[in-house]
Enzyme design. Structure first.
Site, mmCIF file in Angstrom:
data_model
loop_
_atom_site.group_PDB
_atom_site.id
_atom_site.type_symbol
_atom_site.label_atom_id
_atom_site.label_comp_id
_atom_site.label_asym_id
_atom_site.label_seq_id
_atom_site.Cartn_x
_atom_site.Cartn_y
_atom_site.Cartn_z
ATOM 1 N N ASP A 11 57.116 69.240 34.877
ATOM 2 C CA ASP A 11 58.400 68.945 35.046
ATOM 3 C C ASP A 11 58.659 67.986 36.298
ATOM 4 O O ASP A 11 57.833 68.101 37.225
ATOM 5 C CB ASP A 11 59.363 70.170 35.131
ATOM 6 C CG ASP A 11 59.524 70.800 33.678
ATOM 7 O OD1 ASP A 11 59.468 70.254 32.639
ATOM 8 O OD2 ASP A 11 59.849 71.851 33.757
ATOM 9 N N ASP A 15 61.150 67.545 26.824
ATOM 10 C CA ASP A 15 62.212 68.235 26.860
ATOM 11 C C ASP A 15 63.514 67.333 26.207
ATOM 12 O O ASP A 15 64.307 67.717 25.566
ATOM 13 C CB ASP A 15 62.683 68.751 28.163
ATOM 14 C CG ASP A 15 61.668 69.821 28.687
ATOM 15 O OD1 ASP A 15 60.820 70.380 27.833
ATOM 16 O OD2 ASP A 15 61.409 69.973 29.908
#
Length: 180
Positions: A132, A150
């Protein structure tokens, strides 16, 4: 009437041409996701932050859990659980795309979800965690870090909800329409 070949009727192709258009969209998401993850993983130290705006930073974090770090503190078993779930979802989405390639909004949503799911699945298999790098924050509050996969999954889910709302509206109008 379908074209006849001997005693059998011609069947539509197993993978209709529009199916491949949806696959190309999913592949584009996967490539963009993996390139961005690779860039940040190669150019930042873990937990390093690059301030971009007063409320947005690039950062490098690893998420062994699911969305919003759900089950991130597990003992490693969650990697295989989420891998299995992702593989099941990929199989289901491929079937739906093959069966309904002409439903534009529905298939666009599925292609987004498929690309995102595979992007994060690649991370889980290769690294044991998802990379991330996007972080929004304000006055000490931080939204969980996320990535391109995402974003694609979230947009796909929103499009799927929109598709269902529109389908229900069409169905209500069809039922309310007096028979001619």
């Amino acid at each position: 009437m379908p074209e006849q070949h001997g005693n059998t009727a011609a069947r539509p192709p197993f993978f209709p041409p529009r199916f491949w258009m949806w696959m190309a969209g999913a592949v584009l998401i996967i490539v963009l996701d993996q390139l961005t993850k690779s860039y940040f993983d190669s150019n930042m130290a873990y937990a390093e932050r690059w301030s971009v705006l007063p409320f947005f930073d690039f950062t490098l974090l690893y998420n062994p859990g699911a969305a919003f770090s759900f089950l991130a503190d597990g003992q490693g078993w969650q990697r295989w659980l989420f891998t299995a779930i992702a593989l099941g979802a990929v199989g289901l989405i491929l079937q739906l795309l093959r069966r309904h390639p002409g439903q534009t909004l529905f298939c666009a949503s599925l292609a987004c979800i498929l690309g995102g799911a595979i992007g994060n699945l690649i991370d889980r298999i290769m690294h044991g965690h998802v990379v991330d790098f996007l972080l929004f924050h304000w006055a000490g509050w931080h939204f969980p870090a996320f990535n391109v996969a995402d974003i694609a999954i979230t947009c796909g889910a929103a499009l799927l909800i929109l598709d269902e709302i529109l389908r229900i509206r069409r169905e209500r109008r069809r039922r309310a329409k007096p028979a001619a």
